[in-house]
Design a protein around this motif. Structure first.
Motif, PDB file in Angstrom:
ATOM      1  N   SER A 117       0.833  -1.205   0.000  1.00  0.00           N
ATOM      2  CA  SER A 117       0.000   0.000   0.000  1.00  0.00           C
ATOM      3  C   SER A 117       0.868   1.256   0.000  1.00  0.00           C
ATOM      4  O   SER A 117       0.500   2.275  -0.548  1.00  0.00           O
ATOM      5  N   ARG A 118       2.068   1.180   0.637  1.00  0.00           N
ATOM      6  CA  ARG A 118       2.944   2.359   0.659  1.00  0.00           C
ATOM      7  C   ARG A 118       3.564   2.580  -0.706  1.00  0.00           C
ATOM      8  O   ARG A 118       3.848   3.715  -1.076  1.00  0.00           O
ATOM      9  N   ARG A 122      -2.240   5.988  -4.459  1.00  0.00           N
ATOM     10  CA  ARG A 122      -3.469   6.149  -3.683  1.00  0.00           C
ATOM     11  C   ARG A 122      -4.666   6.091  -4.627  1.00  0.00           C
ATOM     12  O   ARG A 122      -4.662   6.708  -5.684  1.00  0.00           O
ATOM     13  N   SER A 129     -10.517   2.950  -0.065  1.00  0.00           N
ATOM     14  CA  SER A 129      -9.188   3.250  -0.639  1.00  0.00           C
ATOM     15  C   SER A 129      -8.322   3.969   0.398  1.00  0.00           C
ATOM     16  O   SER A 129      -7.122   3.695   0.521  1.00  0.00           O
ATOM     17  N   SER A 133      -4.921   2.337   1.747  1.00  0.00           N
ATOM     18  CA  SER A 133      -3.641   2.977   1.449  1.00  0.00           C
ATOM     19  C   SER A 133      -2.936   3.386   2.748  1.00  0.00           C
ATOM     20  O   SER A 133      -1.714   3.428   2.802  1.00  0.00           O
TER      21      SER A 133
END
Ligand code: FAD
Length: 438
Positions: A117-118, A122, A129, A133
Motif C-alpha cells: 500500500s505504501r 493512492r 481506498s 492505502s
C-alpha cells in the motif's frame, strides 16, 4: 425567533440569543430537550444516548461550556480500547499492540500488505481506498472496514473518506510508526483518552442550557408538521398539525430530509429528489445492569468483528461514578441499524436477548451478574456520508439559502458529522447573525 428542534444545536442558538436578550421559542417533538445528547435514568442507573464525551477542541467553546457548567464539568482521563479476538488493544490502534498480540501469519500478511500500500498509488477518494492505502489491506479489513460496514450499513467503497473524521486524519502510518518506536514521538497526535464530562451524564449540558433559556421558552411535545413560505421567506410554522405560528426569523435544526418534505409549497423536483436520497443511520442501545465493581477502565470499547451486531460498548461509570450505584456497573452496547432492519423493529425482549448472548460470548460479562436490562432507540444518529453526499447537499443548501429569514444548523440539518463543540460554536455564530436582524 423560532428555533425548530431542541437538541444541542437548537438549544445552543436559543442559549446565546437569551444572552443577547432576543426573545426565542424552541419547538421539539419530544417530552425532554436534548435530542440525541441526553442522559436516561432507569432505577439507580444512568446512561447516555450513545457513548458521549465533550472534546476540548475549541478553546473558546470549552470556556463557554465551563462557564455554564462550573464544577459539574469534570476533566476525565480514560482511554478507549479495541476488542480483538478476546484481546484489548489500544484505541486508536498502535502498531506496538498489533506486533505484540497478533499471530505470526497475520503479521507477515499485514506487513506485506502495508508495504504494497505504501508503494502503490493512492486510489479513489472513498473510505475503503483511504483505509487500505493508510494501513494495508489486512489491517484495514480487520480494524477499520469490518467496523465501518457495521456502523454505516453500506459498502466502504461507497462511503466518503470524510467519515474517518479528525480521528484518523491524525493517525497516518508515519504517526503509527513514530509511536511504535517511542510513545514520546507521537506527541498529542490523538486526544481520545482526555475529555470533559458532566458529573451526572452528558444530558446535564442540555439540561443546564434549558434552565438558562427558561422552560416557558421551550415548547415540548410540539412536532413541526408544516413549513409555509412564499419562495423568498418563511411565513409560518405548523405545530402538531393545527397551530400555525408566524415566522419572523427561523432557525431549523430538524433533519434536512424532513424539513424539505414539510415545505409548502413543495420545493422543486430536483431538491425533493436530492433530499430523499440522503440516508441516516440509527442506533439502538441495549443496556445491561450488572452486579460487580466493573468490567475494566476503558471509556469505550470498539468491537470491529462482524459476528457482533454491536460496534461499541461502554460502562457509563467509567465516565462518572454517579452513573451506577455502589458495587454495580452497567454495559451499554450500540447497535447501528436502518429503520427497516430487524434491530430497529424487534421488540425489546428479543432485541436485548440477542445482544445479551453476544455480550456473554465476549467473556467480558458473566450471565449470573446481569440483574436487569433496558433498550433505547436513537433516530438520525449519523448522517451516512456517501461519496456523493456533498453534491446533494450543495443543491439543497443552495435552495435553502434563498430564504432570507432562515438559518440551518444541526448534525442532521446540515448533514455533517458534527460534534457537540461544533454545534455550540455554530449556535453562537447564528445567534450573533440573527440578533442584528431582529
Ligand atoms: C452514539 C453517538 C455518540 C456520540 N458521541 C459524541 C461525543 O462523544 N462527543 C460529541 O461531541 N458528540 C457526540 N455525538 C454527536 C452529538 O450527540 C450530536 O452531534 C448532537 O447530539 C446533535 O445535536 P442536534 O441538535 O444537531 O441534533 P438532535 O440531537 O438530533 O436534535 C434534533 C432535535 O429535533 C427534534 N425534532 C426532529 N423532528 C422534529 C419535528 N418534526 N418537530 C419538532 N422537533 C423535531 C428532535 O426531537 C431532536 O430533539 C454522538 C452522537 C451519537 C449518536
Amino acid at each position: 425567533m423560532l428555533v425548530l428542534g431542541g437538541g444541542i444545536a437548537g438549544l445552543s442558538v436559543a442559549y446565546f440569543l437569551k444572552h443577547r436578550d432576543v426573545p426565542v421559542t424552541v419547538y421539539d417533538t419530544m417530552d425532554k430537550p436534548g435530542g440525541n445528547c441526553r442522559t436516561i435514568r432507569i432505577r439507580d442507573f444512568s446512561f447516555d444516548t450513545g457513548a458521549h464525551r465533550f472534546h476540548d477542541k475549541d478553546p473558546e467553546i470549552t470556556v463557554q461550556v465551563k462557564g455554564l457548567m462550573g464544577d459539574e464539568l469534570k476533566r476525565i482521563s480514560a482511554p478507549s480500547k479495541i476488542f480483538d479476538e478476546g484481546r484489548m488493544l489500544s484505541f486508536p490502534l498502535e502498531l506496538r499492540d498489533v506486533f505484540i498480540s497478533m499471530d505470526t501469519s497475520f503479521m507477515i500478511r499485514a506487513g506485506i500488505d502495508l508495504l504494497k500500500s505504501r508503494c502503490g498509488k493512492r486510489g479513489a477518494d472513498d473510505f475503503e481506498s483511504f483505509a487500505v492505502s493508510a494501513y494495508g489491506r489486512s489491517m484495514a479489513d480487520r480494524f477499520l472496514l469490518n467496523y465501518s460496514r457495521k456502523l454505516w450499513g453500506i459498502p466502504c467503497h461507497e462511503l466518503s473518506s470524510e467519515i474517518s473524521g479528525e480521528r484518523l486524519r491524525h493517525m497516518t502510518f508515519v504517526t503509527l510508526l513514530k509511536h511504535f518506536i517511542s510513545r514520546r514521538y507521537a506527541g498529542n497526535a490523538h486526544y481520545e483518552g482526555d475529555f470533559y464530562y458532566p458529573e451526572r451524564g452528558i444530558g446535564q449540558l442540555p439540561e443546564m442550557m434549558s434552565a438558562r433559556i427558561g422552560s416557558e421558552n421551550i415548547q415540548l411535545n410540539s412536532r413541526v408538521t408544516g413549513i409555509f413560505h412564499n419562495e423568498k421567506r418563511m411565513e409560518g410554522i405548523e405545530i402538531n398539525g393545527t397551530a400555525l405560528v408566524n415566522a419572523c426569523q427561523v432557525v431549523s435544526t430538524l433533519p434536512v430530509v424532513d424539513f424539505i418534505a414539510m415545505m409548502r409549497p413543495a420545493p422543486p423536483q430536483d431538491i425533493l429528489e436530492a433530499a430523499r436520497a440522503l440516508k441516516f443511520r440509527n442506533i439502538r442501545l441495549a443496556v445491561f445492569f450488572i452486579r460487580g465493581r466493573g468490567i475494566n477502565k476503558a471509556a469505550t470499547m470498539y468491537f470491529p468483528a462482524g459476528r457482533y451486531i454491536f460496534t461499541r460498548g461502554y460502562e457509563p461509570k467509567n465516565r462518572s461514578g454517579f452513573m451506577s450505584p455502589q458495587g454495580m456497573t452497567s454495559f451499554v452496547a450500540e447497535v447501528p441499524c436502518f429503520a427497516d432492519d430487524w434491530a430497529w423493529r424487534a421488540d425489546s425482549p428479543a432485541f436485548t436477548e440477542k445482544v445479551r448472548e453476544q455480550v456473554l460470548e465476549t467473556g467480558l460479562v458473566r450471565r449470573e451478574d446481569i440483574v436487569g436490562c433496558a433498550d433505547e432507540r436513537i433516530a438520525h444518529a449519523y448522517p451516512v456520508l456517501e461519496r456523493d453526499h456533498r453534491e446533494k447537499m450543495v443543491t439543497i443548501s443552495g435552495y435553502l439559502s434563498g430564504f432570507d429569514n432562515l438559518e440551518i444548523s444541526g448534525r442532521s440539518g446540515l448533514f455533517k458529522y458534527l460534534w457537540i463543540h461544533n454545534l455550540v460554536r455554530e449556535g453562537r455564530n447564528i445567534a450573533g447573525r440573527v440578533a442584528v436582524r431582529m
